[in-house]
Design an enzyme around this catalytic site. Structure first.
Site, PDB file in Angstrom:
ATOM      1  N   LYS A 185      31.382  42.916  47.460  1.00  0.00           N
ATOM      2  CA  LYS A 185      30.870  43.804  46.428  1.00  0.00           C
ATOM      3  C   LYS A 185      30.042  44.948  47.034  1.00  0.00           C
ATOM      4  O   LYS A 185      29.789  44.970  48.231  1.00  0.00           O
ATOM      5  CB  LYS A 185      30.059  42.990  45.413  1.00  0.00           C
ATOM      6  CG  LYS A 185      30.869  41.867  44.772  1.00  0.00           C
ATOM      7  CD  LYS A 185      32.163  42.367  44.147  1.00  0.00           C
ATOM      8  CE  LYS A 185      32.929  41.294  43.380  1.00  0.00           C
ATOM      9  NZ  LYS A 185      33.609  40.304  44.228  1.00  0.00           N
TER      10      LYS A 185
HETATM   11  C1  LIG Z   1      36.191  41.055  38.010  1.00  0.00           C
HETATM   12  C2  LIG Z   1      35.491  39.878  38.630  1.00  0.00           C
HETATM   13  N1  LIG Z   1      34.857  38.993  37.835  1.00  0.00           N
HETATM   14  C3  LIG Z   1      34.213  37.940  38.343  1.00  0.00           C
HETATM   15  C4  LIG Z   1      34.168  37.701  39.708  1.00  0.00           C
HETATM   16  C5  LIG Z   1      33.484  36.473  40.220  1.00  0.00           C
HETATM   17  O1  LIG Z   1      32.329  36.762  40.959  1.00  0.00           O
HETATM   18  P1  LIG Z   1      31.556  35.612  41.790  1.00  0.00           P
HETATM   19  O2  LIG Z   1      32.386  35.298  42.993  1.00  0.00           O
HETATM   20  O3  LIG Z   1      30.222  36.214  42.149  1.00  0.00           O
HETATM   21  O4  LIG Z   1      31.410  34.433  40.881  1.00  0.00           O
HETATM   22  C6  LIG Z   1      34.782  38.606  40.576  1.00  0.00           C
HETATM   23  C7  LIG Z   1      34.731  38.377  42.029  1.00  0.00           C
HETATM   24  O5  LIG Z   1      35.473  38.925  42.803  1.00  0.00           O
HETATM   25  C8  LIG Z   1      35.486  39.712  40.021  1.00  0.00           C
HETATM   26  O6  LIG Z   1      36.130  40.583  40.816  1.00  0.00           O
END
Ligand SMILES: Cc1ncc(COP(=O)(O)O)c(C=O)c1O
Length: 377
Positions: A185
């Site tokens: 990110k």
């Molecule tokens: C659009 C989207 N939503 C949710 C997530 C999930 O994030 P996390 O890995 O911090 O739970 C991601 C992770 O890549 C994502 O790209």
């Protein structure tokens, strides 16, 4: 073995500052629930133009917590694009609600608001638009239909920290927004998440719920007389983020402008080269949106002489790593029984792929990526 000439698909942009911040926090004695977290939350909220930011262990636990706190559960339907990382859909199931898949707009790949509207039923409780790989969704239209039908809005801004919509920062535009701080990110704490909201009651409840339902945080209790005891008014979770992560996040915020500038520079170079490409279409960014370039995704034209996968294989042989475009969640086994008619989602999931994108790309890397794309025929 990786050499400095190798092009990474994605790479966190961290250095001495992050290492020192983490080490100082380790030595400070407050490694979780302490002052670095409070400072990180305050700075994050400020950058998003939101009144409150609540740090959590990742996006998934944060989004779960918001849906749980707002009472979304069994019997409720939640409108969600299928074209998203599957975590967006999984959290709907985690709270026992039912995902209802919505198609996307063919130009921006964000949620198709007309399709969302047509899928509202008496059971619809919430809508979860996605700011697609950093490009903000049409949140004003989403908020309008949410107000009209009394729906909750959770903006999945996992990838969209520091993106803007009509000059307004993502994180200030929905009743709740959740960001990811995962390694790929814009800023990262390795794992981590941040919830922003203007609702003081919701923020207070989220802080309690992330910490086993405990009425007083360890930090607040620290300066109190020993006979002030905490209580546990409701069942909570352990979704805490550490102060070590928060310290790294603060160091990352110090670099935010540089991170955004370096990503934008690579994206501009790719787009200006691809504008002339015979069959690879660069991403479309409407003029009222600011993309943070969390990912750089291209579309293979319908009349391309090479398939998407052939192009990815050819680029791989040229030393250029790629990934397929954003997935279509409804095609995966846990959701395959939901019969969804999503023609744009399926076409885009099959026609897109992503180029390397991170602040560490050098001019030489960018030039090699562009030359490799131009050599395809
Ligand atoms: C659009 C989207 N939503 C949710 C997530 C999930 O994030 P996390 O890995 O911090 O739970 C991601 C992770 O890549 C994502 O790209």
């Amino acid at each position: 073995m990786t050499t400095t000439d190798d092009i990474a698909f994605s790479r966190p942009y961290m250095g001495e500052a992050e290492a020192t911040a983490a080490a100082q926090t380790v030595m400070s004695g407050w490694i979780v629930g302490g002052p670095r977290l409070a400072e990180f939350e305050a700075r994050f909220a400020n950058l998003c133009g939101a009144k409150h930011a609540v740090g959590v262990s990742n996006w998934t636990t944060g989004a779960f917590l918001v849906l749980h706190a707002l009472g979304v559960g069994p019997g409720d339907e939640v409108l969600v694009p299928s074209l998203t990382f599957i975590a967006t859909v999984n959290v709907i199931r985690h709270v026992g609600a039912t995902p209802v898949f919505v198609d996307i707009q063919p130009d921006t790949f964000t949620i198709d608001v007309d399709d969302a509207r047509s899928k509202i039923t008496p059971r619809t409780r919430a809508i979860m638009p996605v700011d697609q790989i950093g490009l903000p969704c049409d949140i004003d239209a989403i908020n309008d239909i949410a107000a009209m039908h009394d729906l909750l809005v959770l903006d999945d801004a996992a990838c969209a920290f520091a993106s803007r919509n009509r000059s307004r920062p993502v994180g200030s535009l929905a009743m709740s927004t959740v960001f990811s701080l995962h390694a790929r990110k814009i800023i990262s704490t390795a794992e981590g998440g941040m919830i922003t909201t203007d609702d003081a009651d919701l923020a207070a409840r989220l802080r309690i719920l992330r910490h086993q339902g405990m009425s007083l945080s360890d930090f607040a209790r620290h300066g109190m007389p020993p006979t002030v005891f905490e209580s546990y008014p409701e069942i909570g979770f352990n979704f805490r983020i550490t102060d070590i992560a928060a310290a790294i996040g603060l160091a990352q915020l110090d670099r935010l402008e540089e991170i955004l500038m370096r990503r934008a520079k690579a994206a501009e170079a790719f787009t200006s080269a691809l504008n002339a490409h015979p069959f690879i279409i660069p991403p479309n960014v409407p003029s009222h949106l600011v993309h943070n370039w969390q990912s750089y995704q291209v579309t293979v034209a319908k009349d391309s002489p090479l398939t998407r996968n052939e192009i990815m294989d050819r680029l791989h042989l040229l030393g250029i790593p790629t990934r397929r475009g954003v997935m279509a969640s409804h095609r995966e086994p846990p959701y395959a029984e939901i019969k969804a008619n999503l023609p744009v989602t399926e076409r885009i999931a099959d026609a897109t792929f992503q180029l390397p994108m991170h602040p560490g790309l050098t001019d030489t890397h960018i030039h090699r990526i562009i030359s490799a794309m131009q050599s395809l025929s």
